[in-house]
Design an enzyme around this catalytic site. Structure first.
Site, mmCIF file in Angstrom:
data_model
loop_
_atom_site.group_PDB
_atom_site.id
_atom_site.type_symbol
_atom_site.label_atom_id
_atom_site.label_comp_id
_atom_site.label_asym_id
_atom_site.label_seq_id
_atom_site.Cartn_x
_atom_site.Cartn_y
_atom_site.Cartn_z
ATOM 1 C CG HIS A 289 -1.902 0.963 1.413
ATOM 2 N ND1 HIS A 289 -1.646 2.264 1.754
ATOM 3 C CD2 HIS A 289 -3.249 0.880 1.277
ATOM 4 C CE1 HIS A 289 -2.782 2.936 1.832
ATOM 5 N NE2 HIS A 289 -3.769 2.124 1.530
ATOM 6 C CG ASP B 266 0.730 -2.168 6.135
ATOM 7 O OD1 ASP B 266 -0.214 -2.226 6.947
ATOM 8 O OD2 ASP B 266 0.634 -1.623 5.019
ATOM 9 C CD GLN C 25 -6.733 -4.662 4.245
ATOM 10 O OE1 GLN C 25 -7.661 -5.411 4.563
ATOM 11 N NE2 GLN C 25 -6.933 -3.405 3.897
ATOM 12 C CE LYS D 10 -7.310 -0.361 6.183
ATOM 13 N NZ LYS D 10 -8.184 0.023 5.067
ATOM 14 C CB CYS E 187 -3.603 3.049 -1.640
ATOM 15 S SG CYS E 187 -4.860 4.270 -1.302
HETATM 16 N N1 PLP Z 1 -1.667 -0.676 4.585
HETATM 17 C C1 PLP Z 1 -2.600 -1.452 4.024
HETATM 18 C C2 PLP Z 1 -2.233 -2.824 3.559
HETATM 19 C C3 PLP Z 1 -3.902 -0.968 3.883
HETATM 20 O O1 PLP Z 1 -4.841 -1.739 3.333
HETATM 21 C C4 PLP Z 1 -4.207 0.334 4.332
HETATM 22 C C5 PLP Z 1 -5.549 0.894 4.131
HETATM 23 O O2 PLP Z 1 -6.289 0.465 3.288
HETATM 24 C C6 PLP Z 1 -3.196 1.085 4.935
HETATM 25 C C7 PLP Z 1 -1.943 0.555 5.043
HETATM 26 C C8 PLP Z 1 -3.471 2.457 5.468
HETATM 27 O O3 PLP Z 1 -4.372 2.366 6.532
HETATM 28 P P1 PLP Z 1 -5.025 3.687 7.141
HETATM 29 O O4 PLP Z 1 -5.591 4.445 5.983
HETATM 30 O O5 PLP Z 1 -6.054 3.181 8.078
HETATM 31 O O6 PLP Z 1 -3.921 4.433 7.817
#
Ligand code: PLP
Length: 405
Positions: free
Chosen positions: A122, A199, A202, A225, A363
């Site tokens: 992401h 990270d 998910q 999430k 993203c």
């Molecule tokens: N990393 C992953 C794999 C994600 O799916 C997301 C959000 O969709 C993020 C990071 C960023 O999360 P947040 O927007 O809640 O900070």
């Protein structure tokens, strides 16, 4: 034991909504999950009974708010099996958690050092490391993604060397659903002495996490999430690493002493929690994790797998549909393109039938380029979804394809 999905659905008021006369079929859970009534109540209770600033108040409300806020930290600690509560830092979400570490990393790296991330990250777990490398002169390397949607593990092994200072990868790909072998990847990085950030945006939403078992240094995830509110999340870091990590945000709460010319930093976790925290949402995130953890985790996994298997089977039989991402280990994410129409058109026409999916690059622009698609349509499943909803998706998709053809 199987999951009582009907009873779970009853707890989510939003699932009773209709969209243009159709029952809402919410299949955009990787973007954000819906919230059970107990989480909504926790937020309302906080603002109706004990709203107050934490840690500094000398009155009853501040006392109660601090107690609930710190109790929620303990819930996060237990959920991820962190050894110490002071290793859990409240953030606004995964993005902020990663930024805290990336900003400090930029100050620790030198030219010649290397950072590794992956082709499926992401942007939150990519642009951050790009910036850390830019400010420090370090080099960014990328683990390629195979056609299956899995990371190329031999390429990863080949990238690791004594110059590798930091490795970051996703627990689970938001765009493909791939579950990465994070324990093995961490162990390899540790052999060359690199720090590791996972990270978990998910990953945390699909079952308990054990940061000690993974062996990583940092794990970041978001409340929204995992059935909690938006605007709050948690960053876990090993105390021994965090204690020497450069601070990012400065201000109130994160200091120990301040003179007109200088300041010293507070102890963990507060040295990374500058300013007034998001108290109400942190408490509600704690409630969300408590709610989710109380579900039979094997039953949750089995239910999500049944949804994915059913969706995959229907997708494989669906004329003109290509699944993007067919890893052996996947969470309930089905990313796809159709032979006719842009993913945005698919999303628009599904919405007209009450079906909420996500479309676009998720993203993850480099990943879309890797698969040579402008984006995908993504259905992502959660504990409250049903096999009937998967059927509804494909019935609606049939109409969409006819319209687009
Ligand atoms: N990393 C992953 C794999 C994600 O799916 C997301 C959000 O969709 C993020 C990071 C960023 O999360 P947040 O927007 O809640 O900070």
């Amino acid at each position: 034991m199987s999951l009582d999905v009907a009873a779970i659905r009853e707890q989510f008021p939003i699932l009773k909504r209709e969209i243009d006369g159709n029952p809402l079929v919410y299949l955009d859970n990787a973007a954000t999950t819906q919230k059970p009534q107990c989480v909504i109540d926790a937020l309302v209770d906080y603002y109706t009974t004990c709203n107050s600033n934490v840690h500094r108040g000398a009155h009853r409300l501040a006392d109660e708010a601090t107690r609930h806020f710190e109790a929620a930290r303990d819930i996060v600690k237990d959920f991820i099996n962190a050894p110490k509560r002071e290793e859990v830092i409240w953030t606004s979400g995964t993005t902020e958690g990663i930024n805290i570490i990336a900003n400090g990393l930029g100050q620790l790296l030198s030219p010649g050092d290397e950072v590794i991330t992956t082709g499926m990250d992401h942007h939150a777990n990519l642009v951050t490391w790009q910036q850390a490398c830019k400010v420090s002169g370090a080099t960014l390397k990328t683990v390629p993604v195979l056609d299956s949607g899995e990371l190329d593990q031999s390429a990863y092994s080949a990238l690791l060397n004594e110059r590798t200072k930091f490795v970051a990868f996703p627990h689970v790909s938001n765009a493909l659903g791939t579950v990465n072998p994070i324990k093995e990847m961490t162990a390899k990085a540790k052999q060359v002495g690199a720090w590791v950030l996972v990270d978990g945006a998910q990953g945390a939403a699909h079952g308990r996490v054990d940061v000690q078992d993974i062996g990583c240094d940092f794990y970041a995830f978001s409340g929204h999430k995992i059935y909690g509110p938006m605007g709050v999340g948690a960053l876990w870091g090993k105390a021994s690493v965090l204690a020497n990590w450069p601070v990012w945000r400065t201000g109130g709460e994160m200091i120990s002493t301040v003179t007109l010319q200088d300041a010293t930093w507070n102890v963990l976790p507060y040295r990374f929690e500058a300013g007034t925290p998001n108290v109400g949402d942190a408490i509600a995130m704690g409630e969300a994790i408590r709610w989710f953890s109380a579900l039979d985790q094997d039953a949750v996994a089995a239910h999500e797998k049944a949804l994915l298997d059913h969706a995959t089977e229907l997708a494989e039989r669906f004329e003109g549909l290509t699944i993007i991402g067919q890893a052996k280990e996947k969470i309930g994410v089905l990313s796809f393109v159709l032979d006719h129409g842009h993913p945005a058109d698919i999303g628009f026409l599904l919405d007209r039938q009450g079906i909420a999916v996500r479309t676009g690059d998720h993203c993850a622009q480099p990943l879309m380029a890797r698969f040579n698609v402008p984006g995908t349509a993504r259905a992502s499943f959660s504990v409250y979804n049903t096999l009937e909803e998967v059927d509804a998706l494909f019935a609606a998709l049939k109409k969409v394809r006819t319209m687009l053809a």
